[in-house]
Design a protein around this motif. Structure first.
Motif, PDB file in Angstrom:
ATOM      1  N   PRO A  36       0.819  -1.208   0.000  1.00  0.00           N
ATOM      2  CA  PRO A  36       0.000   0.000   0.000  1.00  0.00           C
ATOM      3  C   PRO A  36       0.860   1.269   0.000  1.00  0.00           C
ATOM      4  O   PRO A  36       1.966   1.265   0.515  1.00  0.00           O
ATOM      5  N   GLN A  82      -4.233   4.988  -0.593  1.00  0.00           N
ATOM      6  CA  GLN A  82      -5.238   4.603  -1.588  1.00  0.00           C
ATOM      7  C   GLN A  82      -4.679   3.927  -2.829  1.00  0.00           C
ATOM      8  O   GLN A  82      -5.442   3.512  -3.692  1.00  0.00           O
ATOM      9  N   LEU A 127      -6.248   0.885  -4.277  1.00  0.00           N
ATOM     10  CA  LEU A 127      -6.609  -0.103  -3.262  1.00  0.00           C
ATOM     11  C   LEU A 127      -8.134  -0.237  -3.258  1.00  0.00           C
ATOM     12  O   LEU A 127      -8.835   0.661  -3.736  1.00  0.00           O
ATOM     13  N   PRO A 128      -8.651  -1.337  -2.709  1.00  0.00           N
ATOM     14  CA  PRO A 128     -10.114  -1.499  -2.697  1.00  0.00           C
ATOM     15  C   PRO A 128     -10.818  -0.366  -1.945  1.00  0.00           C
ATOM     16  O   PRO A 128     -11.945  -0.008  -2.272  1.00  0.00           O
ATOM     17  N   ASN A 129     -10.140   0.206  -0.940  1.00  0.00           N
ATOM     18  CA  ASN A 129     -10.759   1.281  -0.162  1.00  0.00           C
ATOM     19  C   ASN A 129      -9.815   2.464  -0.069  1.00  0.00           C
ATOM     20  O   ASN A 129      -8.614   2.330  -0.255  1.00  0.00           O
ATOM     21  N   LYS A 130     -10.398   3.605   0.295  1.00  0.00           N
ATOM     22  CA  LYS A 130      -9.575   4.747   0.665  1.00  0.00           C
ATOM     23  C   LYS A 130      -9.392   4.691   2.178  1.00  0.00           C
ATOM     24  O   LYS A 130     -10.371   4.682   2.924  1.00  0.00           O
ATOM     25  N   PHE A 147      -5.381  -3.095   4.426  1.00  0.00           N
ATOM     26  CA  PHE A 147      -5.276  -2.022   3.434  1.00  0.00           C
ATOM     27  C   PHE A 147      -5.383  -2.577   2.019  1.00  0.00           C
ATOM     28  O   PHE A 147      -6.043  -2.006   1.170  1.00  0.00           O
ATOM     29  N   ILE A 148      -4.702  -3.704   1.768  1.00  0.00           N
ATOM     30  CA  ILE A 148      -4.698  -4.196   0.387  1.00  0.00           C
ATOM     31  C   ILE A 148      -5.887  -5.101   0.104  1.00  0.00           C
ATOM     32  O   ILE A 148      -6.029  -5.618  -1.009  1.00  0.00           O
ATOM     33  N   GLY A 152     -11.125   2.108   5.083  1.00  0.00           N
ATOM     34  CA  GLY A 152     -12.278   2.391   4.243  1.00  0.00           C
ATOM     35  C   GLY A 152     -13.370   3.153   4.974  1.00  0.00           C
ATOM     36  O   GLY A 152     -14.492   3.255   4.487  1.00  0.00           O
ATOM     37  N   PHE A 193     -11.948   9.482   5.522  1.00  0.00           N
ATOM     38  CA  PHE A 193     -10.801   9.818   4.683  1.00  0.00           C
ATOM     39  C   PHE A 193     -10.381  11.246   5.005  1.00  0.00           C
ATOM     40  O   PHE A 193     -10.609  11.727   6.120  1.00  0.00           O
TER      41      PHE A 193
END
Lengths: 774, 113
Positions: free
Chosen positions: A40, A78, A98-101, B48-49, B93, B96
């Motif tokens: 990441p 991200q 990435l799948p999410n922020k 995260f990934i 997620g 932010f």
């Protein structure tokens, strides 16, 4: 903040109210964050604190990172980054989103503490400073006495104190989390850190063991946040202190060698220490290359590091080849590979010790053979074998292989069994009679006495392993073992020596287990199940998915591919011979098993019996009696030494009486009592000299014939003599050629040895002539 | 302010703001590229990934770290240590950029006083 992250800018400036001039936009090098490896990544905003002009130049983080201290990094995680594409921090490609922020922030605790506690740097915060202070106290330095505020104005002593404080803390935390000093990987990092700390305080002039003084201070500083450091301190400190001791021993041996090498290098007019010398230091004295680099640099020379690395690589390759060549006749494995093409060899030795089998290959020194005859030493591969190949510490089976082909008979004796490749078993044999060919049907017979003895040792080793873990905890993990007929050896990890009482109790317990006549069972299961039932596995060992578990009653359960007894009582008896260190953190216990254990004890019994009749006391009283005799002997030796010294000095008066005058110099040239050398002869000469007139020049030349031939001699000149220009060294120079000896010295004292005692009077005459001709 | 107190305040601030307090991972790290944990986020990489679902939307931790790359700088600068602790807050997620700031202002603001 990242250069075009206007969203972040708006938040910083408009929402929070940070003035525009305090916001700096940075590029990919400064304002993205990743782990330095694929994974990441994201752009970031970094928070800095301006500590004022005392700490450096104005101009923001780009100009001075000590003044503008970064204390918090907010990463907008991200992207996924790929592998590095170049040498710089920002050289990689973004693989995608990435799948999410996500948000990932990191606030450096030590930096925040530095700012909040109003100290100059992280080595002065409450968690670190006490160690620094203790180190300063030990070395008699005053921290900060010669340094300015800014880091760039630090005195070398202060830098060393900070290194000590930092490294001692890191060592504490690493051992606390289970790392132990070693020669590879994490263990090496830890070793290097501890050794740098020790070396730094030595450079400050403190030569005693330092960690026992520093580590407890580090513990007390860190325990408020990490209470486990206090409860686990005994284990932690044992490893740390042992490492310091090991390093001190290394330093004693290596420093001298390095000094010599550096001097030689300088004398040869070179500025670089050869890679071979650095390698020798590493290989023979365990001197880490980093230390060689540092110590050489302190003396102003560099080290041929490339040459060193090359020699290291060569040595590794050699060691690998050696190990392979020792185990199998062929460094080249291709001949075994083709033997394996016939299929994996089934090992049937758990169930049987005799088996009919077929020879699939005969291998000689130059490769596969069609036939081997009487007297030949070859290797034989069977399609299935009851012979156990050396492995898991268990010695190989020996035995016989008989060929009974139609019209043809042959006898082979098996002297070694190895597994050069997984699935292949190769029997090293000598052909006693007849001929042997691939395809022959044979009877393979294991030497059952040897097998039984080895199995007894192997089962005994399992009991020892289980017992050690019970006594010392699960950290006493196996590091190696040997199971040979009648004897065993077991290496395990533990930070300190095993107390004799523990070993004695353990021996007792093992023998009790033998008497309980426990059943030994084995079964094959999968790894997960083996773990579930708590079978001991070798740390770092690779096991297949299916594993074999050997259990001895309810006492021991271990993953093992070896052979064992059927019941514990068959082992008979186990005698542990003692334990010793074989490396940092690794101890070795050796023991005898079965009849060998009994014979050992029987021999000891006879020995004790002999001693007790010799000393005329009961066996129990032997230690006291022997200690008494030794003490009397030592005291007699001391008396003898005193008498001898007194006799030598008593001769001083008569020697002084032989004084003659040569050109106003009082000169004694005389033979001292025989067998007086070194210090004794020197004291005697000084004593004789002291009996002469102090105000006038005096020269004393004493020579004592040594017991094994040759002469020891010494020349002493008093102050008045030296003032008159007489030099002991010059007298010796005139004296030795006549005698055929060697020697030398300075104006006040010179000495030497060797030569021919019968030429002494000639040599004395030469000394007289020399004095006269001055 | 003692370091142990900074730690307590940091964690309790984020806990009060909906973060789960996660203990530090041990220093040795099982990865071919890393010997030790080098950052607060190291133990959270799988979240995260997207390799694993995060058990919590927000987390906070004080992570023990060891980094020896700059070992020769130790003592010569004000800020290089081979062992250090990383205070962190993490959103998997969840919030932010914009929603982070009110949370952040808290501890820095407090720290300033």
């Amino acid at each position: 903040m990242y250069t075009d992250d206007d969203e972040a800018f708006d938040i910083w400036h408009k929402t929070i109210g940070v003035p525009v001039e305090r916001i700096v936009r940075g590029g990919r090098e400064e304002n993205t964050w990743d782990m330095g490896i694929p994974g990441p990544a994201g752009t970031c905003s970094e928070l800095f604190y301006d500590r004022g002009p005392d700490y450096g130049t104005e101009g923001g983080p780009a100009v001075d990172e000590d003044r503008y201290m970064e204390f918090w990094n907010l990463v907008f995680m991200q992207y996924e980054r790929g592998a590095a594409t170049g040498p710089h921090k920002g050289d990689y490609v973004i693989l995608g989103d990435l799948p999410n922020k996500n948000i990932d922030t990191g606030m450096g605790m030590e930096r925040v503490a530095t700012l909040l506690q109003g100290v100059d740097n992280l080595y002065e915060i409450d968690e670190v400073r006490p160690v620094l202070d203790r180190a300063a106290e030990l070395s008699g330095k005053v921290y900060g006495a010669h340094s300015g505020h800014a880091a760039s104005q630090s005195h070398p002593d202060d830098v060393r104190l900070r290194v000590i404080a930092d490294h001692v803390r890191t060592g504490l935390m690493l051992i606390g989390d289970g790392v132990t000093p070693g020669n590879e990987g994490r263990g090496y990092v830890l070793r290097r850190i501890l050794r740098r700390a020790v070396r730094s305080i030595r450079l400050l002039g403190y030569d005693d063991p330092a960690l026992p003084q520093l580590l407890p201070v580090a513990r007390d500083s860190m325990a408020p946040s990490y209470p486990e450091l206090a409860s686990d301190f005994e284990r932690i400190s044992t490893y740390a202190y042992a490492e310091e001791e090991a390093f001190r021993a290394t330093l004693r041996a290596g420093t001298t060698i390095l000094d010599v090498a550096v001097t030689e290098t300088k004398r040869a007019g070179r500025a670089q220490l050869g890679g071979d010398r650095a390698f020798q230091l590493h290989d023979t004295f365990g001197f880490p290359i980093e230390l060689t680099l540092e110590m050489a640099a302190e003396q102003g020379i560099t080290v041929d590091e490339t040459g060193f690395r090359r020699l290291m690589a060569e040595q590794r390759a050699r060691a690998k080849a050696d190990a392979q060549a020792k185990k199998t006749a062929h460094g080249d494995l291709s001949v075994y590979r083709s033997a394996l093409e016939a299929g994996a060899v089934e090992f049937t030795g758990y169930r049987e010790v005799v088996r009919e089998a077929r020879i699939t290959a005969v291998i000689g020194e130059d490769g596969a053979l069609a036939v081997a005859g009487e007297g030949d030493e070859v290797e034989v591969v069977l399609d299935a074998t009851p012979f156990y190949a050396e492995g898991g510490g268990q010695q190989p089976d020996w035995g016989r292989i008989s060929v009974a082909a139609p019209g043809r008979e042959a006898e082979l004796t098996v002297v070694d069994v190895q597994s050069p490749l997984p699935g292949l078993v190769s029997h090293r044999v000598t052909v006693l009679s007849g001929e042997v060919r691939p395809g022959d049907v044979v009877l393979a017979q294991v030497d059952v006495n040897r097998r039984a003895a080895v199995s007894r040792s192997h089962s005994a080793t399992h009991l020892l392993h289980a017992g050690l873990r019970r006594a010392l905890g699960d950290t006493a993990a196996q590091a190696g073992s040997l199971n040979a007929p009648g004897r065993l050896r077991f290496d395990f990890k533990t930070p300190s020596a095993v107390p004799t009482t523990v070993l004695g109790d353990l021996e007792d317990e093992i023998n009790e287990v033998l008497l309980r006549d426990l059943e030994v069972r084995w079964f094959v299961t999968d790894q997960a199940e083996a773990r579930r039932i708590g079978a001991i596995a070798m740390f770092g060992e690779k096991y297949g998915e299916q594993v074999r578990v050997v259990e001895i009653g309810d006492y021991s359960r271990e993953l093992c591919g070896g052979t064992h007894v059927a019941r514990s009582s068959v082992i008979g008896m186990v005698k542990l011979l003692g334990e010793a260190s074989i490396g940092a953190g690794v101890r070795r216990v050796e023991g005898l098993v079965g009849l060998d254990a009994f014979r050992y004890l029987a021999r000891e019994h006879v020995l004790v019996h002999q001693l007790s009749s010799e000393f005329k006391v009961q066996p129990d009283e032997l230690p006291e009696r022997i200690a008494g005799v030794l003490e009397r002997l030592r005291s007699a030796e001391r008396d003898l030494e005193r008498l001898r010294a007194a006799a030598v000095l008593a001769s001083a008066g008569s020697l002084a009486a032989t004084v003659e005058a040569i050109d106003g110099i009082q000169f004694v040239a005389a033979q001292a009592p025989p067998g007086v050398g070194g210090n004794d002869l020197r004291s005697l000469a000084l004593d004789v000299r002291g009996r002469l007139r102090r105000g006038d020049p005096a020269v004393v030349l004493l020579a004592s014939p040594a017991e094994g031939g040759g002469v020891a001699f010494v020349v002493s000149v008093n102050d008045a003599g030296q003032a008159a220009g007489v030099s002991a060294g010059e007298i010796v120079a005139a004296f030795v050629p006549v005698l055929g000896a060697r020697g030398g010295g300075k104006a006040d004292l010179a000495q030497g040895a060797g030569g021919d005692a019968t030429k002494l009077s000639d040599a004395f005459a030469a000394a007289r002539d020399m004095l006269r001709s001055r | 302010m003692r370091t142990a107190e900074i730690r307590r305040r940091f964690l309790s601030h984020f806990e009060a703001n909906g973060h789960t307090v996660v203990p530090s991972a041990p220093l040795p790290f099982d990865d071919p590229n890393l010997m030790f944990v080098v950052a607060g986020m190291t133990q959270f990489v799988p979240y995260f990934i997207g390799q694993q679902a995060a058990p919590w939307p927000r987390a906070t931790s004080v992570q023990k770290c060891v980094r020896t790359l700059d070992i020769d700088e130790v003592g010569k600068t004000t800020r290089h240590g081979t062992f250090f602790q990383m205070n962190g807050n993490f959103s998997f997620g969840d919030y932010f950029k914009d929603r982070r700031d009110p949370l952040r202002v808290g501890p820095v603001d407090q720290a300033d006083r």
